[in-house]
Design an enzyme around this catalytic site. Structure first.
Site, PDB file in Angstrom:
ATOM      1  N   ASP A  18       0.838  -1.201   0.000  1.00 14.70           N
ATOM      2  CA  ASP A  18       0.000   0.000   0.000  1.00 14.70           C
ATOM      3  C   ASP A  18       0.874   1.254   0.000  1.00 14.70           C
ATOM      4  O   ASP A  18       1.848   1.342   0.756  1.00 14.70           O
ATOM      5  CB  ASP A  18      -0.899   0.032   1.242  1.00 14.70           C
ATOM      6  CG  ASP A  18      -1.994  -1.025   1.185  1.00 14.70           C
ATOM      7  OD1 ASP A  18      -2.134  -1.678   0.136  1.00 14.70           O
ATOM      8  OD2 ASP A  18      -2.713  -1.190   2.200  1.00 14.70           O
ATOM      9  N   ARG A 131     -11.451   7.109   2.496  1.00 17.88           N
ATOM     10  CA  ARG A 131     -10.244   6.632   1.833  1.00 17.88           C
ATOM     11  C   ARG A 131     -10.623   5.913   0.544  1.00 17.88           C
ATOM     12  O   ARG A 131     -11.577   5.182   0.458  1.00 17.88           O
ATOM     13  CB  ARG A 131      -9.397   5.763   2.761  1.00 17.88           C
ATOM     14  CG  ARG A 131     -10.037   4.462   3.207  1.00 17.88           C
ATOM     15  CD  ARG A 131      -9.575   3.326   2.375  1.00 17.88           C
ATOM     16  NE  ARG A 131     -10.381   2.134   2.587  1.00 17.88           N
ATOM     17  CZ  ARG A 131     -11.543   1.922   2.010  1.00 17.88           C
ATOM     18  NH1 ARG A 131     -12.068   2.825   1.214  1.00 17.88           N
ATOM     19  NH2 ARG A 131     -12.201   0.798   2.215  1.00 17.88           N
ATOM     20  N   ASP A 297     -10.655  -6.060   7.053  1.00 16.56           N
ATOM     21  CA  ASP A 297      -9.661  -7.144   6.966  1.00 16.56           C
ATOM     22  C   ASP A 297      -9.276  -7.626   8.359  1.00 16.56           C
ATOM     23  O   ASP A 297      -9.113  -8.826   8.597  1.00 16.56           O
ATOM     24  CB  ASP A 297      -8.386  -6.663   6.255  1.00 16.56           C
ATOM     25  CG  ASP A 297      -8.652  -6.236   4.830  1.00 16.56           C
ATOM     26  OD1 ASP A 297      -9.664  -6.671   4.262  1.00 16.56           O
ATOM     27  OD2 ASP A 297      -7.836  -5.459   4.284  1.00 16.56           O
TER      28      ASP A 297
HETATM   29  P1  AP5 Z   1     -10.011  -1.449   3.062  1.00 15.48           P
HETATM   30  O1  AP5 Z   1     -11.191  -1.595   2.196  1.00 15.48           O
HETATM   31  O2  AP5 Z   1      -9.679  -0.155   3.655  1.00 15.48           O
HETATM   32  O3  AP5 Z   1     -10.033  -2.390   4.233  1.00 15.48           O
HETATM   33  P2  AP5 Z   1     -11.134  -3.029   4.861  1.00 15.48           P
HETATM   34  O4  AP5 Z   1     -10.459  -3.930   5.772  1.00 15.48           O
HETATM   35  O5  AP5 Z   1     -12.134  -3.600   3.951  1.00 15.48           O
HETATM   36  O6  AP5 Z   1     -11.698  -1.733   5.666  1.00 15.48           O
HETATM   37  P3  AP5 Z   1     -12.962  -0.879   5.523  1.00 15.48           P
HETATM   38  O7  AP5 Z   1     -12.651   0.393   6.186  1.00 15.48           O
HETATM   39  O8  AP5 Z   1     -13.500  -0.887   4.141  1.00 15.48           O
HETATM   40  O9  AP5 Z   1     -13.832  -1.707   6.464  1.00 15.48           O
HETATM   41  P4  AP5 Z   1     -15.157  -2.473   6.151  1.00 15.48           P
HETATM   42  O10 AP5 Z   1     -16.164  -1.526   5.626  1.00 15.48           O
HETATM   43  O11 AP5 Z   1     -14.898  -3.705   5.403  1.00 15.48           O
HETATM   44  O12 AP5 Z   1     -15.485  -2.876   7.626  1.00 15.48           O
HETATM   45  P5  AP5 Z   1     -16.441  -2.114   8.621  1.00 15.48           P
HETATM   46  O13 AP5 Z   1     -16.308  -0.638   8.522  1.00 15.48           O
HETATM   47  O14 AP5 Z   1     -17.789  -2.699   8.456  1.00 15.48           O
HETATM   48  O15 AP5 Z   1      -8.789  -2.058   2.295  1.00 15.48           O
HETATM   49  C1  AP5 Z   1      -7.612  -2.430   2.879  1.00 15.48           C
HETATM   50  C2  AP5 Z   1      -6.756  -3.271   1.985  1.00 15.48           C
HETATM   51  O16 AP5 Z   1      -7.393  -3.683   0.802  1.00 15.48           O
HETATM   52  C3  AP5 Z   1      -5.505  -2.557   1.544  1.00 15.48           C
HETATM   53  O17 AP5 Z   1      -4.436  -3.014   2.348  1.00 15.48           O
HETATM   54  C4  AP5 Z   1      -5.351  -2.940   0.076  1.00 15.48           C
HETATM   55  O18 AP5 Z   1      -4.058  -3.409  -0.216  1.00 15.48           O
HETATM   56  C5  AP5 Z   1      -6.380  -4.003  -0.098  1.00 15.48           C
HETATM   57  N1  AP5 Z   1      -6.885  -4.067  -1.467  1.00 15.48           N
HETATM   58  C6  AP5 Z   1      -7.478  -3.104  -2.204  1.00 15.48           C
HETATM   59  N2  AP5 Z   1      -7.750  -3.544  -3.453  1.00 15.48           N
HETATM   60  C7  AP5 Z   1      -7.324  -4.847  -3.498  1.00 15.48           C
HETATM   61  C8  AP5 Z   1      -7.319  -5.853  -4.500  1.00 15.48           C
HETATM   62  N3  AP5 Z   1      -7.810  -5.640  -5.718  1.00 15.48           N
HETATM   63  N4  AP5 Z   1      -6.805  -7.064  -4.163  1.00 15.48           N
HETATM   64  C9  AP5 Z   1      -6.309  -7.318  -2.931  1.00 15.48           C
HETATM   65  N5  AP5 Z   1      -6.289  -6.399  -1.950  1.00 15.48           N
HETATM   66  C10 AP5 Z   1      -6.782  -5.182  -2.229  1.00 15.48           C
HETATM   67  O19 AP5 Z   1     -15.810  -2.497  10.026  1.00 15.48           O
HETATM   68  C11 AP5 Z   1     -15.467  -3.794  10.415  1.00 15.48           C
HETATM   69  C12 AP5 Z   1     -15.516  -3.843  11.930  1.00 15.48           C
HETATM   70  O20 AP5 Z   1     -14.679  -2.823  12.459  1.00 15.48           O
HETATM   71  C13 AP5 Z   1     -16.879  -3.569  12.543  1.00 15.48           C
HETATM   72  O21 AP5 Z   1     -17.686  -4.694  12.609  1.00 15.48           O
HETATM   73  C14 AP5 Z   1     -16.469  -3.085  13.930  1.00 15.48           C
HETATM   74  O22 AP5 Z   1     -16.172  -4.152  14.787  1.00 15.48           O
HETATM   75  C15 AP5 Z   1     -15.209  -2.308  13.670  1.00 15.48           C
HETATM   76  N6  AP5 Z   1     -15.487  -0.866  13.553  1.00 15.48           N
HETATM   77  C16 AP5 Z   1     -15.587  -0.132  12.409  1.00 15.48           C
HETATM   78  N7  AP5 Z   1     -15.840   1.157  12.680  1.00 15.48           N
HETATM   79  C17 AP5 Z   1     -15.886   1.269  14.032  1.00 15.48           C
HETATM   80  C18 AP5 Z   1     -16.105   2.356  14.964  1.00 15.48           C
HETATM   81  N8  AP5 Z   1     -16.336   3.594  14.556  1.00 15.48           N
HETATM   82  N9  AP5 Z   1     -16.070   2.079  16.307  1.00 15.48           N
HETATM   83  C19 AP5 Z   1     -15.842   0.816  16.744  1.00 15.48           C
HETATM   84  N10 AP5 Z   1     -15.630  -0.235  15.926  1.00 15.48           N
HETATM   85  C20 AP5 Z   1     -15.666  -0.030  14.587  1.00 15.48           C
HETATM   86 NA    NA Z   2     -13.865  -4.352   3.284  1.00 15.60          NA
END
Ligand code: AP5
Ligand code: NA
Length: 342
Positions: A18, A131, A297
């Site tokens: 990244d 982001r 993730d």
């Molecule tokens: P990214 O999409 O940022 O990561 P992610 O893990 O999916 O994070 P998000 O912010 O999208 O979370 P989410 O919406 O899935 O989860 P949620 O918010 O529901 O991507 C990261 C990686 O993707 C990068 O490293 C990149 O390399 C890779 N990538 C991109 N394209 C790719 C490709 N083509 N192939 C391979 N890799 C690729 O939250 C989940 C949990 O978090 C919740 O259930 C809760 O427990 C907690 N949480 C969230 N918000 C809060 C809050 N405000 N307070 C308390 N707990 C919280």
């Molecule tokens: Na995700």
């Protein structure tokens, strides 16, 4: 090869480095990117990567969705080589960096190395609390099924009990996914898949549909659930309803499908067969949130770290939330040195 630890988890996805930085909205507009999205870049973005590394102060952070999850799972399990990772990198510095970070975390990396194509990168462009991810798969896109046919990898697959593949990998090598998925079904193992991003359901639905009958555990967030519903032609966008319908889709084995949908700070929805449960999330204060990059993730990494040990769903969700929150308190998908989870 020495025997693998019990209940080994295999992950397969794109290993990406990244390139993270903060940008203005105007930069996103210039390169046709949305504030909150994950897409694959095309040729017009080559100059964007040049501009980023030339004009911005960037941080290089190991990424790639499943590799993030495995690093997190290892951090919680705190004993090396409980997870094995398959994916392709180039023969270069970035590839070496990814391998060393993964090994340092305890992941047993088994990369396919491409001598001529560069290691993949992902621009992680932070804009306020949003982001935008733009992945340049490069070598990651050249993964071939032959890698799984190698004798040493065949042995790993035979011994493993759990598989985690991301929807992202559907753009790369569906035959390799189907190989692991059908092996899992044949030997009554557990195959898990992440919907990964809305564009997978939008543009790769045929391939996704071929894999789904093998999926024992399906992960996603609310946007991915809604894109998945749309691709299925379902009228609803209610996350709970989509989860119930996804759980009921045809399945190759008799084990009921588990669907786990996260919704940021809102409850995690879990459907097991036809039973729906909502697990509330303890909200973090605004001051504690550094960036949510990698939250999803990390959730999967925490969840699977317990699930592969035969812990129940509640314990798995609780550990998923714990891991996600630790990641939210730090930049990128990085963990503190000590894991305080018991
Ligand atoms: P990214 O999409 O940022 O990561 P992610 O893990 O999916 O994070 P998000 O912010 O999208 O979370 P989410 O919406 O899935 O989860 P949620 O918010 O529901 O991507 C990261 C990686 O993707 C990068 O490293 C990149 O390399 C890779 N990538 C991109 N394209 C790719 C490709 N083509 N192939 C391979 N890799 C690729 O939250 C989940 C949990 O978090 C919740 O259930 C809760 O427990 C907690 N949480 C969230 N918000 C809060 C809050 N405000 N307070 C308390 N707990 C919280
Ligand atoms: Na995700």
């Amino acid at each position: 090869m020495s025997p693998l630890p019990e209940n080994t988890l295999i992950g397969m996805c794109n290993p990406l480095l990244d390139i993270q930085t903060t940008v203005e909205k105007a930069f996103l507009d210039k390169w046709g990117l949305k504030e909150n999205d994950a897409i694959l870049c095309d040729d017009k973005h080559n100059d964007m990567f040049t501009e980023l590394t030339r004009d911005f102060s960037v941080e290089y952070i190991p990424g790639g969705a499943a590799q993030n999850s495995l690093r997190v799972a290892q951090w919680i399990l705190n004993s090396p080589n409980r997870t094995v990772f398959f994916g392709a990198v180039g023969k270069d510095q970035y590839g070496e960096l990814l391998a060393s970070k993964a090994k340092e975390a305890g992941v047993n990396v088994q990369y396919q190395i491409n001598e001529t194509v560069k290691t993949g990168t992902c621009a992680a462009l932070i804009n306020g609390t949003h982001r935008s991810l733009c992945a340049h798969l490069a070598a990651a896109n050249t993964f071939t099924q032959d890698h799984l046919q190698k004798e040493e990898n065949q042995k790993i697959i035979e011994q493993a009990k759990f598989f985690y593949v991301t929807g992202f990998f559907i753009t790369v090598c569906p035959p390799a996914i189907l190989q692991l998925a059908s092996h899992s079904a044949e030997f009554n193992k557990t195959f898990t898949l992440n919907l990964s991003a809305p564009f997978i359901s939008q543009f790769f639905f045929d391939k996704l549909s071929e894999i789904l009958p093998f999926v024992d555990v399906l992960f996603g967030n609310e946007d991915e659930a809604s894109a998945f519903a749309k691709a299925n032609g379902w009228e609803t966008t209610c996350v709970k309803e989509v989860a119930v319908k996804a759980a009921a889709l045809p399945k190759k084995t008799t084990k009921p499908r588990l669907v786990v949908f996260t919704q940021g700070p809102d409850p995690v929805i879990v459907v097991e067969g036809d039973k729906v449960t909502e697990y509330p999330v303890t909200r973090l204060n605004k001051e504690e949130i550094v960036d949510t990059n990698g939250a999803g993730d990390a959730f999967v990494g925490g969840f699977l770290s317990q699930f592969i040990q035969g812990k129940g769903i509640e314990a798995s969700v609780s550990c998923g939330c714990y891991a996600a929150q630790e990641i939210i308190k730090k930049h990128g998908c990085t963990v503190p040195s000590v894991c305080k989870y018991h």
